[in-house]
Scaffold this motif. Structure first.
Motif, PDB file in Angstrom:
ATOM      1  N   GLY A   1       0.803  -1.205   0.000  1.00 42.39           N
ATOM      2  CA  GLY A   1       0.000   0.000   0.000  1.00 42.39           C
ATOM      3  C   GLY A   1       0.840   1.261   0.000  1.00 42.39           C
ATOM      4  O   GLY A   1       2.038   1.240   0.278  1.00 42.39           O
ATOM      5  N   VAL A   2       0.203   2.374  -0.342  1.00 45.10           N
ATOM      6  CA  VAL A   2       0.861   3.675  -0.266  1.00 45.10           C
ATOM      7  C   VAL A   2       1.383   3.888   1.147  1.00 45.10           C
ATOM      8  O   VAL A   2       0.733   3.535   2.132  1.00 45.10           O
ATOM      9  N   LEU A   3       2.587   4.432   1.250  1.00 45.91           N
ATOM     10  CA  LEU A   3       3.296   4.651   2.522  1.00 45.91           C
ATOM     11  C   LEU A   3       3.799   3.344   3.137  1.00 45.91           C
ATOM     12  O   LEU A   3       4.293   3.324   4.247  1.00 45.91           O
ATOM     13  N   ARG A   4       3.681   2.226   2.390  1.00 49.90           N
ATOM     14  CA  ARG A   4       4.037   0.907   2.944  1.00 49.90           C
ATOM     15  C   ARG A   4       3.418   0.740   4.324  1.00 49.90           C
ATOM     16  O   ARG A   4       4.056   0.303   5.278  1.00 49.90           O
ATOM     17  N   ARG A   5       2.151   1.086   4.424  1.00 41.94           N
ATOM     18  CA  ARG A   5       1.481   1.079   5.721  1.00 41.94           C
ATOM     19  C   ARG A   5       1.062  -0.317   6.151  1.00 41.94           C
ATOM     20  O   ARG A   5       0.687  -0.521   7.308  1.00 41.94           O
ATOM     21  N   ASN A   6       1.101  -1.278   5.220  1.00 35.68           N
ATOM     22  CA  ASN A   6       0.759  -2.649   5.549  1.00 35.68           C
ATOM     23  C   ASN A   6       2.023  -3.497   5.614  1.00 35.68           C
ATOM     24  O   ASN A   6       2.982  -3.258   4.882  1.00 35.68           O
TER      25      ASN A   6
ATOM     26  N   PHE B   1       5.572  11.792   0.014  1.00 35.46           N
ATOM     27  CA  PHE B   1       6.534  12.045   1.088  1.00 35.46           C
ATOM     28  C   PHE B   1       5.967  13.042   2.092  1.00 35.46           C
ATOM     29  O   PHE B   1       6.188  12.914   3.306  1.00 35.46           O
ATOM     30  N   ARG B   2       5.237  14.027   1.618  1.00 36.03           N
ATOM     31  CA  ARG B   2       4.616  14.972   2.535  1.00 36.03           C
ATOM     32  C   ARG B   2       3.556  14.272   3.390  1.00 36.03           C
ATOM     33  O   ARG B   2       3.422  14.550   4.591  1.00 36.03           O
ATOM     34  N   LEU B   3       2.836  13.341   2.783  1.00 36.29           N
ATOM     35  CA  LEU B   3       1.862  12.562   3.543  1.00 36.29           C
ATOM     36  C   LEU B   3       2.561  11.716   4.601  1.00 36.29           C
ATOM     37  O   LEU B   3       2.038  11.534   5.709  1.00 36.29           O
ATOM     38  N   GLY B   4       3.751  11.224   4.294  1.00 36.20           N
ATOM     39  CA  GLY B   4       4.518  10.480   5.275  1.00 36.20           C
ATOM     40  C   GLY B   4       4.865  11.326   6.488  1.00 36.20           C
ATOM     41  O   GLY B   4       4.801  10.857   7.641  1.00 36.20           O
ATOM     42  N   ILE B   5       5.220  12.593   6.268  1.00 39.61           N
ATOM     43  CA  ILE B   5       5.513  13.496   7.387  1.00 39.61           C
ATOM     44  C   ILE B   5       4.258  13.751   8.209  1.00 39.61           C
ATOM     45  O   ILE B   5       4.294  13.776   9.448  1.00 39.61           O
ATOM     46  N   VAL B   6       3.128  13.927   7.539  1.00 37.81           N
ATOM     47  CA  VAL B   6       1.868  14.115   8.260  1.00 37.81           C
ATOM     48  C   VAL B   6       1.590  12.903   9.143  1.00 37.81           C
ATOM     49  O   VAL B   6       1.150  13.033  10.297  1.00 37.81           O
ATOM     50  N   THR B   7       1.842  11.723   8.622  1.00 36.00           N
ATOM     51  CA  THR B   7       1.612  10.499   9.391  1.00 36.00           C
ATOM     52  C   THR B   7       2.506  10.459  10.624  1.00 36.00           C
ATOM     53  O   THR B   7       2.055  10.093  11.724  1.00 36.00           O
TER      54      THR B   7
END
Length: 351
Positions: A39-44, A192-198
């Motif tokens: 998944g996006v952000l390798r969240r899984n 990458f910006r979404l990763g920082i938000v996470t």
């Protein structure tokens, strides 16, 4: 099967390399397969263990709601090749995750190729996950007549140890880029910006930085509701104030860890490719790459692939304010040192 993984930090030019490799008639250029799996952000977590064909089909054909949100909000990245305006699927209803990047680079008709997989995969026997992924690569290679498989996923440098464990026969190409340029590109890139938000949401919730998105969502602060939870409104990502040096630190951490993992591999099983060298002299770098992955560097391929290179894309960080550039260079220094140490070791001795 002849299998190579191109690994990188992301924003290092590996999407360009995927497109160049796709121009070669013998190369199955597999784009973002590990984004399909995780998944996006390798969240899984990486789907390891064993699975049957039905489980594999479900894994690759289910929609990814964050990928769909990126498309819906006009933030689709360059490696998302699916024909969103004309394809069978729309982000509002969900696009099969393997269509966004993987099948849409392999075929001008990704929906038709998905139908081929739908008729094939569900009947496969139960076996290890790695063997299922090998079988999928081999099936696509045979179906499309492209026997040499090169998989490339952005940000996969952090997966070197996993990939070596799961695919011990594979070779690796580390595609890298000048640290400040790469980090500056990261700073402008939605994922990458979404990763920082996470990360910020995890900290605000009192969770460790390595928490999964599911864990963060279970304790999600109100300020992040709707951004990190359905409907995933990502329209505000561009307006967030995140200094490029933040991404410089992320880049350095990825590079130092990745170089350590690559350095532990047997000599001859991995190689390096600099984005700047590929732009400056694509023919020379593609010849070297072709020899490493085991294909012929034909004149027609070199011409078609070389035409995709755009040398003006290098050197963007040099145009930053001097103070900001200084902070960015400091943040990137550990990663740059790791690459330079390898280059010094690999350089032929003068004589």
């Amino acid at each position: 099967m002849n299998l190579t993984f191109v690994v990188s930090t992301g924003r290092a030019g590996s999407t360009l390399l995927s497109r160049m490799l796709h121009e070669h008639p013998d190369v199955l250029s597999v784009s973002e397969f590990f984004a399909v799996l995780q998944g996006v952000l390798r969240r899984n977590a990486y789907p390891g263990g064993e699975l049957d064909g039905a489980a594999l089909w479900k894994l690759v054909s289910a929609p990814d709601p964050i990928a769909d949100a990126l498309v819906r909000d006009g933030l689709a990245s360059p490696e998302m090749f699916y024909p969103y305006a004309t394809g069978r699927y729309r982000p509002q209803a969900g696009i099969p995750v393997i269509c966004h990047s993987t099948l849409s680079l392999l075929s001008e008709d990704p929906d038709g190729l998905l139908d081929v997989l739908a008729a094939e995969l569900p009947g496969w026997p139960r076996r290890s996950a790695a063997d299922q992924y090998r079988a999928l690569f081999a099936f696509l290679a045979g179906h499309l007549g492209r026997p040499v498989v090169v998989e490339r996923s952005g940000g996969s440098l952090i997966l070197v140890r996993l990939l070596r464990r799961e695919f011990p026969e594979a070779r690796f190409v580390h595609m890298h880029r000048d640290g400040p340029d790469c980090a500056l590109s990261m700073s402008k890139f939605p994922m990458f910006r979404l990763g920082i938000v996470t990360l910020r949401a995890a900290l605000a919730a009192g969770l460790p930085a390595g928490s999964t998105l599911a864990q963060i969502q279970a304790a999600l602060p109100d300020a992040y509701a709707g951004v990190l939870s359905p409907p995933y409104d990502l329209t505000g990502l561009a307006g967030l104030d995140i200094a490029p040096s933040v991404f410089g630190g992320i880049w350095s951490d990825m590079v130092t860890g990745g170089m350590a993992a690559l350095g532990a591999l047997p000599t001859g099983t991995w190689s390096m490719l600099a984005y700047e060298d590929l732009l400056a002299d694509p023919a020379a770098e593609l010849r070297r790459l072709a020899e490493f992955i085991g294909v012929a560097a034909t004149p027609g391929w070199l011409a078609a692939a070389g035409a995709l290179a755009d040398p003006v894309r290098a050197g963007a960080a040099a145009r930053l304010d001097p103070a900001e550039l200084g902070r960015l260079r400091d943040a990137c220094a550990p990663g740059m040192a790791a690459i330079q140490a390898w280059q010094a070791k690999a350089a032929p001795a003068a004589g």
